[in-house]
Enzyme design. Structure first.
Site, PDB file in Angstrom:
ATOM      1  N   SER A 124      -5.935  29.273  19.545  1.00 40.60           N
ATOM      2  CA  SER A 124      -5.226  28.884  20.762  1.00 40.60           C
ATOM      3  C   SER A 124      -4.153  29.913  21.100  1.00 40.60           C
ATOM      4  CB  SER A 124      -4.575  27.522  20.520  1.00 40.60           C
ATOM      5  OG  SER A 124      -3.600  27.269  21.495  1.00 40.60           O
ATOM      6  N   TYR A 149       0.664  21.254  15.244  1.00 47.02           N
ATOM      7  CA  TYR A 149      -0.666  21.630  15.743  1.00 47.02           C
ATOM      8  C   TYR A 149      -0.776  23.155  15.838  1.00 47.02           C
ATOM      9  CZ  TYR A 149      -4.239  22.852  19.147  1.00 47.02           C
ATOM     10  OH  TYR A 149      -5.297  23.454  19.779  1.00 47.02           O
ATOM     11  N   LYS A 153      -3.166  26.229  13.686  1.00 48.28           N
ATOM     12  CA  LYS A 153      -3.983  27.327  14.235  1.00 48.28           C
ATOM     13  C   LYS A 153      -3.529  28.667  13.649  1.00 48.28           C
ATOM     14  CE  LYS A 153      -6.519  24.800  16.906  1.00 48.28           C
ATOM     15  NZ  LYS A 153      -7.871  24.496  16.451  1.00 48.28           N
TER      16      LYS A 153
HETATM   17  P1  NAD Z   1     -12.117  17.662  21.108  1.00 50.59           P
HETATM   18  O1  NAD Z   1     -11.204  16.724  20.419  1.00 50.59           O
HETATM   19  O2  NAD Z   1     -12.774  17.208  22.357  1.00 50.59           O
HETATM   20  O3  NAD Z   1     -13.250  18.192  20.092  1.00 50.59           O
HETATM   21  C1  NAD Z   1     -13.034  18.293  18.712  1.00 50.59           C
HETATM   22  C2  NAD Z   1     -14.180  17.559  18.045  1.00 50.59           C
HETATM   23  O4  NAD Z   1     -14.018  17.651  16.635  1.00 50.59           O
HETATM   24  C3  NAD Z   1     -14.227  16.069  18.387  1.00 50.59           C
HETATM   25  O5  NAD Z   1     -15.529  15.730  18.802  1.00 50.59           O
HETATM   26  C4  NAD Z   1     -13.851  15.376  17.085  1.00 50.59           C
HETATM   27  O6  NAD Z   1     -14.502  14.129  16.951  1.00 50.59           O
HETATM   28  C5  NAD Z   1     -14.320  16.400  16.056  1.00 50.59           C
HETATM   29  N1  NAD Z   1     -13.633  16.359  14.766  1.00 50.59           N
HETATM   30  C6  NAD Z   1     -12.298  16.413  14.513  1.00 50.59           C
HETATM   31  N2  NAD Z   1     -12.081  16.381  13.188  1.00 50.59           N
HETATM   32  C7  NAD Z   1     -13.298  16.304  12.586  1.00 50.59           C
HETATM   33  C8  NAD Z   1     -13.742  16.243  11.238  1.00 50.59           C
HETATM   34  N3  NAD Z   1     -12.870  16.217  10.218  1.00 50.59           N
HETATM   35  N4  NAD Z   1     -15.066  16.179  10.997  1.00 50.59           N
HETATM   36  C9  NAD Z   1     -15.960  16.171  12.020  1.00 50.59           C
HETATM   37  N5  NAD Z   1     -15.607  16.232  13.309  1.00 50.59           N
HETATM   38  C10 NAD Z   1     -14.290  16.301  13.591  1.00 50.59           C
HETATM   39  O7  NAD Z   1     -11.292  19.006  21.383  1.00 50.59           O
HETATM   40  P2  NAD Z   1     -11.697  20.260  22.267  1.00 50.59           P
HETATM   41  O8  NAD Z   1     -10.807  20.278  23.459  1.00 50.59           O
HETATM   42  O9  NAD Z   1     -13.154  20.327  22.438  1.00 50.59           O
HETATM   43  O10 NAD Z   1     -11.184  21.415  21.311  1.00 50.59           O
HETATM   44  C11 NAD Z   1     -12.048  22.020  20.357  1.00 50.59           C
HETATM   45  C12 NAD Z   1     -11.214  22.925  19.492  1.00 50.59           C
HETATM   46  O11 NAD Z   1     -10.539  23.870  20.333  1.00 50.59           O
HETATM   47  C13 NAD Z   1     -10.127  22.216  18.695  1.00 50.59           C
HETATM   48  O12 NAD Z   1     -10.014  22.814  17.438  1.00 50.59           O
HETATM   49  C14 NAD Z   1      -8.884  22.481  19.515  1.00 50.59           C
HETATM   50  O13 NAD Z   1      -7.719  22.491  18.720  1.00 50.59           O
HETATM   51  C15 NAD Z   1      -9.159  23.870  20.064  1.00 50.59           C
HETATM   52  N6  NAD Z   1      -8.429  24.152  21.298  1.00 50.59           N
HETATM   53  C16 NAD Z   1      -8.533  23.305  22.357  1.00 50.59           C
HETATM   54  C17 NAD Z   1      -7.817  23.566  23.518  1.00 50.59           C
HETATM   55  C18 NAD Z   1      -7.880  22.618  24.686  1.00 50.59           C
HETATM   56  O14 NAD Z   1      -7.011  22.709  25.563  1.00 50.59           O
HETATM   57  N7  NAD Z   1      -8.855  21.727  24.781  1.00 50.59           N
HETATM   58  C19 NAD Z   1      -6.996  24.706  23.602  1.00 50.59           C
HETATM   59  C20 NAD Z   1      -6.940  25.563  22.503  1.00 50.59           C
HETATM   60  C21 NAD Z   1      -7.659  25.285  21.355  1.00 50.59           C
END
Ligand code: NAD
Ligand code: UDP
Length: 338
Positions: A124, A149, A153
């Site tokens: 991120s 959080y 990262k």
């Molecule tokens: P999201 O919550 O929609 O997707 C994450 C998925 O991981 C979910 O389906 C959740 O059920 C699954 N998950 C979490 N812990 C788990 C575990 N221990 N075992 C199995 N599954 C697990 O989030 P997203 O927006 O799709 O983000 C995906 C990644 O990108 C994350 O790591 C998030 O931190 C990172 N990210 C997201 C953003 C954003 O704005 N959406 C920005 C920067 C980074």
């Protein structure tokens, strides 16, 4: 390629699954559905007209992940599995460190045991911290994060860099996302936050559809052109395309590489509200409130490296981001629980 998507039923993972399938790759999804639902897998299959393998499992489970990796000839892993709510991470830091770091360590250990060498990680822009000047470039040092959080990262990036130094076979791509918004143009997939949305775009969409009365704009006294914060919003399908390029790059290189995935253009909160109203002809009621703790006034990406090395650039406009969000929200007012 056979690509294992850890956390692949989430917002970014599901869009990436569709783009990987469109590019001719196979995907295997592993998700514990802690922040998603099995309905997402059905939607991916509906959009792509391909059948995919999915497992309900915790990415922290060695037994489950070894079983899955031994059952398939996996070429690469994309690691989306993480908890991502900034405010919640301040309240429950241990849960965030435990989940986000353990999923990473377990994936790396299982990959080593099963001879899988390539991994792409969802990092991120938050790792740039508060000190770096914008636009952010990959050559800048990681900074001080304002919440657990962000620290997960930053620490995970360090873990990957150390793992690469110790294992010449390993290939790691760290993708620093800016602000992903939007939805699949089909209207069948989008962001489906549980409870009150923390992020701007899902909140705007829920106000427009009548689920929330009004948006609170967090602060209008920032040193920005209209006083509201500016961010680099990127269409989630552009972001998903970036993963296709990154996973193909990882398969041909060794070592660790970092890429910003952003557009390079910032928009303010008020510009987002106006663009949403204009492109969808719907009103979005808002009021000004106080600043939110930890928010930076503005930042955006220098996206040159991804263009030069991955041959990727974001191409979808802010109006498309708003239209696709609204299309998804209108057709699925209660998200995947219709
Ligand atoms: P999201 O919550 O929609 O997707 C994450 C998925 O991981 C979910 O389906 C959740 O059920 C699954 N998950 C979490 N812990 C788990 C575990 N221990 N075992 C199995 N599954 C697990 O989030 P997203 O927006 O799709 O983000 C995906 C990644 O990108 C994350 O790591 C998030 O931190 C990172 N990210 C997201 C953003 C954003 O704005 N959406 C920005 C920067 C980074
Ligand atoms: N924001 C807002 N009201 C909300 C949610 C967000 O004004 O209900 C603002 C927030 O202050 C930030 C921008 O919208 O300036 C983007 O916030 P978001 O949480 O979506 O992403 P962040 O950049 O914090 O990761």
């Amino acid at each position: 390629m056979e690509v294992l998507l850890a956390g692949g039923a989430g917002y970014i993972g599901s869009h990436t699954a569709v783009e990987l399938l469109n590019a001719g790759h196979n995907v295997i999804i592993v998700d514990n559905y802690s922040n998603s639902s099995p309905e997402v897998v059905r939607r991916i299959q509906k959009i792509s007209r391909r059948s995919i393998i999915s497992y309900e499992a915790d990415v922290r489970s060695k037994t489950d992940m070894m079983g899955i990796m031994e059952a398939h000839a996996i070429d690469s892993v994309i690691h989306f599995a993480g908890l991502k709510a900034v405010g919640e991470s301040v309240k429950n830091p241990l849960e965030y460190y435990r989940n986000n770091i353990d999923t990473t360590l377990n994936l790396l250990e299982c990959m080593k045991d099963c001879g899988v060498h390539n991994i792409v990680f969802s990092s991120s822009a938050t790792v740039y911290g508060e000190e770096n000047p914008y636009p952010y470039k990959e050559t800048m040092p990681r900074g001080n994060c304002s919440n657990p959080y962000g620290w997960t990262k930053s620490m995970i990036e360090q873990i990957f860099e150390d793992a690469v130094k110790a294992d010449p076979e390993l290939s790691v791509v760290l993708l620093r996302y800016f602000n992903p918004i939007g939805a699949h143009p089909s209207g069948h997939m989008g962001e489906d936050p549980q409870g009150i949305p923390n992020n701007l775009m899902p909140y705007v969409a829920q106000v427009a559809v009548g689920r929330r009365d009004h948006l609170i704009v967090f602060g209008n006294d920032y040193p920005t052109p209209d006083g509201t914060c500016r961010r680099d919003y990127i269409h989630v399908v552009d972001l998903a395309d970036g993963h296709v390029k990154a996973v193909e790059y990882a398969a041909q290189h060794k070592g660790a590489e970092v890429f910003n995935l952003g557009t390079g253009t910032p928009y303010s909160v008020l510009e987002i509200v106006e663009a949403f109203e204009r492109s969808n002809s719907v009103p979005v009621k808002y009021e000004f409130g106080s600043r939110r703790d930890g928010d930076l006034a503005e930042f955006w990406a220098n996206a040159d490296k991804a263009r030069e090395v991955l041959n990727w650039r974001a191409s979808r406009s802010l109006d498309e981001m708003c239209r696709d969000t609204w299309n998804w929200q209108k057709s699925n007012p209660n998200g995947y629980n219709n």
